[in-house]
Design a protein around this motif. Sequence first.
Motif, PDB file in Angstrom:
ATOM      1  N   VAL A 107      -2.218   6.856   6.511  1.00 56.80           N
ATOM      2  CA  VAL A 107      -2.508   4.840   6.030  1.00 56.80           C
ATOM      3  C   VAL A 107      -2.228   4.825   6.896  1.00 56.80           C
ATOM      4  O   VAL A 107      -0.512   3.962   6.913  1.00 56.80           O
ATOM      5  N   GLU A 108      -2.732   3.532   7.233  1.00 52.48           N
ATOM      6  CA  GLU A 108      -2.225   2.897   8.096  1.00 52.48           C
ATOM      7  C   GLU A 108      -2.538   1.692   7.319  1.00 52.48           C
ATOM      8  O   GLU A 108      -3.809   0.479   7.471  1.00 52.48           O
ATOM      9  N   THR A 109      -1.691   0.108   7.897  1.00 58.02           N
ATOM     10  CA  THR A 109      -2.187  -1.109   6.823  1.00 58.02           C
ATOM     11  C   THR A 109      -1.742  -2.068   8.031  1.00 58.02           C
ATOM     12  O   THR A 109      -0.777  -1.978   8.959  1.00 58.02           O
ATOM     13  N   GLN A 128       1.484  10.050   3.692  1.00 58.88           N
ATOM     14  CA  GLN A 128       1.649   8.358   3.745  1.00 58.88           C
ATOM     15  C   GLN A 128       1.346   8.128   5.285  1.00 58.88           C
ATOM     16  O   GLN A 128       0.393   7.054   5.989  1.00 58.88           O
ATOM     17  N   LEU A 178      -3.439   7.082  -3.520  1.00 59.33           N
ATOM     18  CA  LEU A 178      -3.414   5.491  -2.903  1.00 59.33           C
ATOM     19  C   LEU A 178      -3.390   4.654  -4.374  1.00 59.33           C
ATOM     20  O   LEU A 178      -4.552   4.198  -4.840  1.00 59.33           O
ATOM     21  N   VAL A 207      -3.198   0.374  -4.188  1.00 59.63           N
ATOM     22  CA  VAL A 207      -3.156  -1.556  -3.185  1.00 59.63           C
ATOM     23  C   VAL A 207      -2.319  -2.249  -4.039  1.00 59.63           C
ATOM     24  O   VAL A 207      -3.680  -2.783  -5.038  1.00 59.63           O
ATOM     25  N   THR A 248      -6.194  -4.789   6.099  1.00 59.93           N
ATOM     26  CA  THR A 248      -7.319  -3.987   6.753  1.00 59.93           C
ATOM     27  C   THR A 248      -6.413  -2.622   6.926  1.00 59.93           C
ATOM     28  O   THR A 248      -5.208  -2.251   6.961  1.00 59.93           O
ATOM     29  N   ILE A 249      -6.405  -1.901   6.189  1.00 59.82           N
ATOM     30  CA  ILE A 249      -6.309  -0.527   5.543  1.00 59.82           C
ATOM     31  C   ILE A 249      -6.790   0.860   5.640  1.00 59.82           C
ATOM     32  O   ILE A 249      -8.121   0.348   5.042  1.00 59.82           O
ATOM     33  N   ARG A 250      -6.690   1.558   6.638  1.00 62.55           N
ATOM     34  CA  ARG A 250      -7.752   2.394   6.940  1.00 62.55           C
ATOM     35  C   ARG A 250      -6.734   4.027   7.264  1.00 62.55           C
ATOM     36  O   ARG A 250      -5.636   4.425   7.053  1.00 62.55           O
ATOM     37  N   VAL A 266       1.239  -1.150   0.250  1.00 62.72           N
ATOM     38  CA  VAL A 266      -0.214   0.101  -0.417  1.00 62.72           C
ATOM     39  C   VAL A 266       1.119   1.339   0.368  1.00 62.72           C
ATOM     40  O   VAL A 266       1.469   1.928   0.817  1.00 62.72           O
TER      41      VAL A 266
END
Length: 124
Positions: A107-109, A104, A61, A63, A117-119, A54
């Motif tokens: 964005v948390e993965t 960046q 973004l 993925v 899960t990507i937040r 990601v």
Amino acid sequence: MPLSRWDPASALARIENEVGNAAQHAHSTSVRTSTDGDDLVITVDGIDPSDVDVRVAGGTLTVRGRSGSNTSDSFDQGGVHFSSSSSSSSSFARSFSLPDGVDQSDVETEPSPTGVTIRIKNAA
């Protein structure tokens, strides 16, 4: 450029539309989107979290992911050794626009029980 409040529902609708095709390209992978407060959440199921990349660059973004399986079987019959193997894999890559100000660090993965899960945190 005038500032505008980020509307997570509108952003979610756009992401659902743009990410929807990703699941069609990955046979055993499903992509779901949702909101959690002002955060957008993308869940990619059916994939090893170590196989997902990601990235955020230039307001986009991206993925990328890959899933697959390998099976092998061997047996002896009548003094002859038989073996077979098969593999299948699928991959997807999808890029889409993010609201202004998201980078960046927003964005948390994290791994989930079924994938990743990507937040995307609210940057308003």
